[in-house]
Design an enzyme around this catalytic site. Sequence first.
Site, short mmCIF file in Angstrom:
data_model
loop_
_atom_site.label_atom_id
_atom_site.label_comp_id
_atom_site.label_asym_id
_atom_site.label_seq_id
_atom_site.Cartn_x
_atom_site.Cartn_y
_atom_site.Cartn_z
N SER A 130 36.67 33.29 39.01
CA SER A 130 37.51 34.26 38.31
C SER A 130 37.69 33.90 36.85
CB SER A 130 38.88 34.35 38.97
OG SER A 130 39.69 35.24 38.22
N LYS A 184 39.29 34.27 46.93
CA LYS A 184 39.01 35.06 45.72
C LYS A 184 39.37 36.54 45.96
CE LYS A 184 37.65 36.26 41.63
NZ LYS A 184 36.99 37.50 41.53
N HIS A 187 43.00 36.79 45.59
CA HIS A 187 43.27 36.72 44.15
C HIS A 187 43.14 38.11 43.54
CE1 HIS A 187 41.71 36.76 40.04
NE2 HIS A 187 42.46 35.68 39.80
N ASN A 188 42.06 38.79 43.88
CA ASN A 188 41.83 40.12 43.31
C ASN A 188 42.86 41.14 43.80
OD1 ASN A 188 39.60 38.84 42.22
ND2 ASN A 188 38.32 40.63 42.39
N GLU A 191 45.75 40.57 41.81
CA GLU A 191 45.41 41.09 40.47
C GLU A 191 45.67 42.61 40.42
OE1 GLU A 191 41.44 39.86 38.98
OE2 GLU A 191 41.01 42.00 38.76
C1 6PG Z 1 38.13 38.04 38.05
C2 6PG Z 1 38.11 39.52 38.27
C3 6PG Z 1 36.70 39.98 38.41
C4 6PG Z 1 36.54 41.46 38.22
C5 6PG Z 1 37.28 42.28 39.19
C6 6PG Z 1 37.49 43.67 38.69
O1 6PG Z 1 38.79 37.39 38.84
O2 6PG Z 1 37.49 37.57 37.11
O3 6PG Z 1 38.83 39.82 39.41
O4 6PG Z 1 36.23 39.51 39.62
O5 6PG Z 1 36.93 41.79 36.94
O6 6PG Z 1 36.53 42.30 40.35
O7 6PG Z 1 37.62 44.46 39.78
P1 6PG Z 1 37.77 45.99 39.74
O8 6PG Z 1 36.58 46.54 38.98
O9 6PG Z 1 37.75 46.35 41.16
O10 6PG Z 1 39.04 46.28 39.03
#
Ligand code: 6PG
Length: 481
Positions: A130, A184, A187-188, A191
């Site tokens: 990430s 991960k 994590h997302n 996010e």
């Molecule tokens: C990270 C982000 C990366 C990516 C996302 C965006 O941890 O660096 O999460 O993995 O930017 O997957 O996801 P979306 O396009 O679904 O918003």
Amino acid sequence: MPAKANIGVVGLAVMGSNLARNLASREGNSVAIYNRSPERTRELTAAHPEAGFVASESIEDFAASLSKPRTAIIMVKAGTPTDAVIDQLVAAFEPGDIIVDGGNALFTDTIRREKAVRETGINFVGAGISGGEEGALHGPSIMPGGSAEAWETLGPILRSIAAVAEGEPCVTHVGTDGAGHFVKMIHNGIEYADMQLIAEAYDLIRRGTGKSPAEIADVFAEWNKGELESYLIEITAEVLRQVDAETGKPLVDVILDQAGAKGTGAWTVQTALDLGIPVSGIAEAVFARSLSSKPDQRKAAADLPGPAATWKVEDAESFIEDVRLALYASKIVAYSQGFDEIVAGATEYGWDIRKGEIAKIWRGGCIIRAQFLNRITEAYAADPNLVALLTAPYFRDAISRAQDSWRRVVVAAASAGIPSPAFSSSLAYYDGLRADRLPAALVQGQRDFFGAHTYRRVDKPGVFHTLWSEDRREVEIEAGH
Ligand code: 6PG
């Protein structure tokens, strides 16, 4: 014959090339690179002579350019492209070598791939990475799964490129097979929730106070000095401050309001549904993006009635403080739910995931990095078996401080007709969790009525069914112990 490289990268799009450059910049690493189209490999090698890349134009040459155990990180699109590269590497590698998938793979794919690759004697490691492009180049947060054997070789390499938070590299061996990609994924999911909560906060402040995006940028910049300090709050201020060069308008007003998604948020929710874990804040964030991306429905619904009066808060300053506290409390809920899913996943898949370590490696490099993660680490250090993160003393206090504000914000949003799905669902979750009695008792009664699904009683053990259509007598189905 040039010296052999100790690490290789396959797939040289932005993330792959930045990761390769990061690896090359660390003492002791020599980096082999390979890309399906050789032009990209040549371009990268020419653009970065300082990296001293060992470039190959066939997978066989790439394998030959690596010292043993050969270690290669795949940075290609999740899904079929990843499978194709794994097959090529398996053919070119030998037992004991290590293949790392650094993409956003679905963890069940990683479990399947690990099992298949392990049969060849080659190690397969699914590693969540990430931090976006910048993180890949300067120091990401890395969440590797796979075997302990692979971690021995991989650990020092990944430590050398990871972000550093309070003196510690943001990488740890998360657990076996798909554990890294699972974490991960969570994590997302967090996010997504964090981003949606911030977006709701912005919307409420803008519509409630009439402040401009640039003025709201100042609010976020101020918040970033306190308990909300985080990468996402920081970049929000920058996004809101940005002016569109073409029109001179705030850029946020020119961007089409339909949010995209690549799938990891949806996976978090799908997996949570399978595991029976209520990640409602994350789910609402995923659904909010879906709703935003339905222009036809939104157009058709645009003239549906909303509240009659236009809304303006009386005291902008205290409203903004309420929103700040509502954001903090809802964020605690999102993390608490995310960690619940980690615990459930670990139990289901047999991973020994140390929750405090996960919070630690999220302190730097990754998208959800935040000051707040130190508090999570502390909470799990004090009580590794904490049943719900939001019940830890620090978070209990934080929510106690925030809850009146949180309620005022949700009430204001509902009466003003402003959607706040993440704020309100987080509050509903909080109230649900702390409720002494839930109307789930009535649901059980209904289930028993129409389907004889049975229920348990509060006053004695056993399983019961009521003969609803006959004499409404209760019969015991299974004796209590
Ligand atoms: C990270 C982000 C990366 C990516 C996302 C965006 O941890 O660096 O999460 O993995 O930017 O997957 O996801 P979306 O396009 O679904 O918003």
